[in-house]
Design an enzyme around this catalytic site. Structure first.
Site, mmCIF file in Angstrom:
data_model
loop_
_atom_site.group_PDB
_atom_site.id
_atom_site.type_symbol
_atom_site.label_atom_id
_atom_site.label_comp_id
_atom_site.label_asym_id
_atom_site.label_seq_id
_atom_site.Cartn_x
_atom_site.Cartn_y
_atom_site.Cartn_z
ATOM 1 N N SER A 60 -5.090 -8.032 -5.874
ATOM 2 C CA SER A 60 -5.901 -6.973 -5.279
ATOM 3 C C SER A 60 -6.176 -6.868 -3.933
ATOM 4 C CB SER A 60 -7.085 -6.860 -6.461
ATOM 5 O OG SER A 60 -7.741 -5.629 -6.330
ATOM 6 N N ASP A 176 -1.295 0.667 -13.817
ATOM 7 C CA ASP A 176 -2.367 -0.305 -13.101
ATOM 8 C C ASP A 176 -3.812 0.409 -13.354
ATOM 9 O OD1 ASP A 176 -2.750 -2.505 -10.789
ATOM 10 O OD2 ASP A 176 -4.107 -0.751 -10.385
ATOM 11 N N HIS A 231 -5.166 -2.964 -14.277
ATOM 12 C CA HIS A 231 -5.233 -3.568 -12.864
ATOM 13 C C HIS A 231 -6.039 -4.974 -13.356
ATOM 14 C CE1 HIS A 231 -5.924 -4.096 -8.789
ATOM 15 N NE2 HIS A 231 -7.194 -4.199 -8.948
#
Length: 250
Positions: A60, A176, A231
């Site tokens: 990330s 995601d 995600h």
């Protein structure tokens, strides 16, 4: 990241794995250059203890911080860098920001982020509004610089830091739900019509601004697209770890 670290240790017994706990939670909003400097110094100390070379994984925002470290410390000894669902080309989505900025919407977020106050926020440093590119290049203190879209005295060293890699692995996927567009994890991004331009069609690649094309031509660049992963699951998904991360850690 601890479950991933444990999985790596199981697959590669005897491997030393380091996990940083710096800039978690609210402190993740600290300016990107500040985070890069502090974590980068830690990474250089780790590298000094392992002169044979190290591998680096960033997830990330951490993946973008990791890239910044490679460019800010171009004499690094990182062999393989794995960027896991990171906004490498920027971010133009507010879903994950509503925890911090409940009323924020895409089309007006530039008013906050492209300001002196907004540039004290990590997300503001890589907010890339496709409709306000002149403001992005004028006000953003981070992303256009590490992308060499705005030249600086360190532009050459930034490119040196990336082309020094033996392997760059970019992992992302269409489910995601946070990185917007998801192709940003592989250096793709929106044009002014919000149509996604893939990495190899963008100027930063075509003009080899910071080394992507160089790595690609030398077969040191790997793009991996994985469906069905949200995600918040990339770094704990055992299939992702076992199939797409561990094989590169040799």
């Amino acid at each position: 990241m601890i479950p991933m670290a444990e999985r790596i240790k199981q697959a590669h017994p005897g491997t030393k794995v380091y996990v940083t706990d710096k800039f978690g939670d609210w402190s993740s909003l600290a300016p990107m250059w500040h985070q890069i400097q502090e974590i980068g110094e830690d990474l250089m100390n780790i590298a000094a203890a392992h002169p044979e070379g190290i591998n680096l994984i960033g997830y990330s925002q951490g993946g973008l911080i990791a890239r910044g470290i490679l460019e800010q410390f171009p004499n690094h000894t990182v062999h393989t860098f794995i960027s896991l669902s990171s906004p490498q080309a920027g971010q133009y989505g507010t879903k994950f920001l509503h925890l911090f900025f409940p009323g924020l919407v895409c089309h007006t977020a530039y008013e906050l982020f492209y300001s002196s106050i907004g540039q004290h926020i990590s997300v503001g440093n890589y907010w890339n509004d496709p409709h306000h590119q002149s403001l992005y290049r004028s006000y953003s203190r981070f992303l256009p610089y590490v992308n060499n879209e705005v030249l600086s005295s360190q532009s050459n060293s930034y490119k040196d830091g990336i082309t020094r890699l033996r392997k760059l692995v970019l992992i992302g996927g269409p489910d995601d739900g946070v990185i917007t567009p998801w192709q940003s994890s592989q250096f793709g991004y929106f044009d002014e019509n919000e149509e996604v331009m893939e990495m190899r069609d963008r100027k930063v690649y075509v003009l080899d601004k910071f080394g992507l094309k160089t790595l690609d031509k030398k077969r040191r660049l790997t793009l991996i697209e994985v469906n069905g992963v949200s995600h918040l699951d990339w770094h704990t998904n055992e299939t992702v770890i076992d199939k797409y991360i561990i094989p590169f850690l040799k």
